[in-house]
Design an enzyme around this catalytic site. Structure first.
Site, short mmCIF file in Angstrom:
data_model
loop_
_atom_site.label_atom_id
_atom_site.label_comp_id
_atom_site.label_asym_id
_atom_site.label_seq_id
_atom_site.Cartn_x
_atom_site.Cartn_y
_atom_site.Cartn_z
CB SER A 14 -0.92 0.00 1.22
OG SER A 14 -0.15 -0.03 2.42
CD GLU A 153 3.86 6.07 5.62
OE1 GLU A 153 3.25 7.12 5.34
OE2 GLU A 153 3.59 4.96 5.10
CB CYS A 185 2.07 -3.34 10.19
SG CYS A 185 2.14 -1.90 9.09
CG HIS A 187 4.85 1.15 7.89
ND1 HIS A 187 3.97 0.62 6.98
CD2 HIS A 187 5.13 2.41 7.45
CE1 HIS A 187 3.73 1.51 6.03
NE2 HIS A 187 4.41 2.60 6.29
#
Length: 273
Positions: A14, A153, A185, A187
């Site tokens: 994504s 992020e 996840c 991340h």
């Protein structure tokens, strides 16, 4: 089949978290070419419905198939939850995802049968990890950690605010006395430092990125699609959002790993640029 060996591997996410999967893939498959597609224009997938994630993910995977890839890696827990079964029926190439490999590794690692999963809201709501552990004698504790993505992020991997958020999110994991935690996840491996600090050395962290890369290696070997000869491999980075922003965030997260990002449009015509 021999001609297929020369094709690249398609990696879909994504946004940016899947870059941790790609890094693991490059480490374990150094002779392979990769095409990475991040749907950053519509990220994050975590808060979206499963139906919408499925629609977006299939568009991305279709786009990669148009680029003649020899295998697909769904490097996103939310997308894996939504489309794994569809993808394996839809495409005639090996398809790897991040959930089942991580669950298998966690089962092998746990000593007390208590496993935790931290993931996005979409992944938790899908119950994909519950399904993955259904046949095992495991006490599972799941926890959504939506703010972790925001910190990653923004390039924040430490500090008082992140530590406070991590303490709050991980409290149920500690209360359940989990000895193994899946970073559900892509991340989250970038926050392994703070997560490990909060939970302590007695908890084994399982990276879905590393487990996915090992599963991809196995699938390519079984399908006789693995490159064996040393070579200078190629990597292409595609994004549905701003290419400069993608490259900037990618470099902030993983140094010089991300180069020459290109913006693409994903639509019914599967336009490449």
């Amino acid at each position: 089949m021999n001609d297929a060996i020369d094709r690249p591997i398609g990696v879909f996410d994504s946004g940016f978290g899947g870059l941790t999967v790609l890094r693991s893939l490059v480490e374990q498959l150094p002779n392979e070419d990769f095409v990475y597609l991040g749907d950053t224009a519509r990220a994050p997938y975590g808060p979206r419905s499963i139906a919408q994630v499925r629609e977006f993910a299939l568009e991305g995977l279709d786009h990669l198939m148009e680029r003649d890839v020899k295998a697909l890696v769904i490097a996103c827990n939310s997308a894996s939850s939504a489309v794994l079964r569809d993808a394996r029926e839809r495409y005639d190439v090996p398809v790897t995802e991040v959930i089942l490999p991580a669950a298998s590794r966690a089962i092998a690692a746990t000593r007390n049968g208590r496993i935790g999963v931290v993931a996005t809201e979409s992944t938790i709501n899908s119950a994909s990890y519950d399904d993955a552990f259904a046949v095992a004698d495991i006490l599972l504790t799941t926890q959504a950690c939506p703010r972790f993505v925001e910190f990653v992020e923004a390039g924040i991997t430490g500090g008082d605010e992140l530590l406070a958020v991590a303490e709050e999110y991980l409290a149920p994991i500690k209360k359940a006395q989990c000895d193994t935690l899946i970073l559900g996840c892509t991340h989250y491996p970038l926050l392994a430092g703070v997560i490990g600090y909060v939970l302590g050395n007695g908890v084994t962290l399982v990276s879905s990125a590393e487990a996915c890369a090992q599963s991809t290696y196995s699938q390519l070997t079984q399908a006789n699609l693995l490159r064996h000869q040393p070579r200078e491999a190629l990597r292409a980075f595609l994004t549905t959002g701003n290419a400069d922003d993608f490259q900037g965030i990618g470099r902030r997260l993983l140094g010089g790993f991300v180069t020459n990002a290109t913006k693409v449009t994903i639509d019914k015509e599967n336009a490449h640029v």
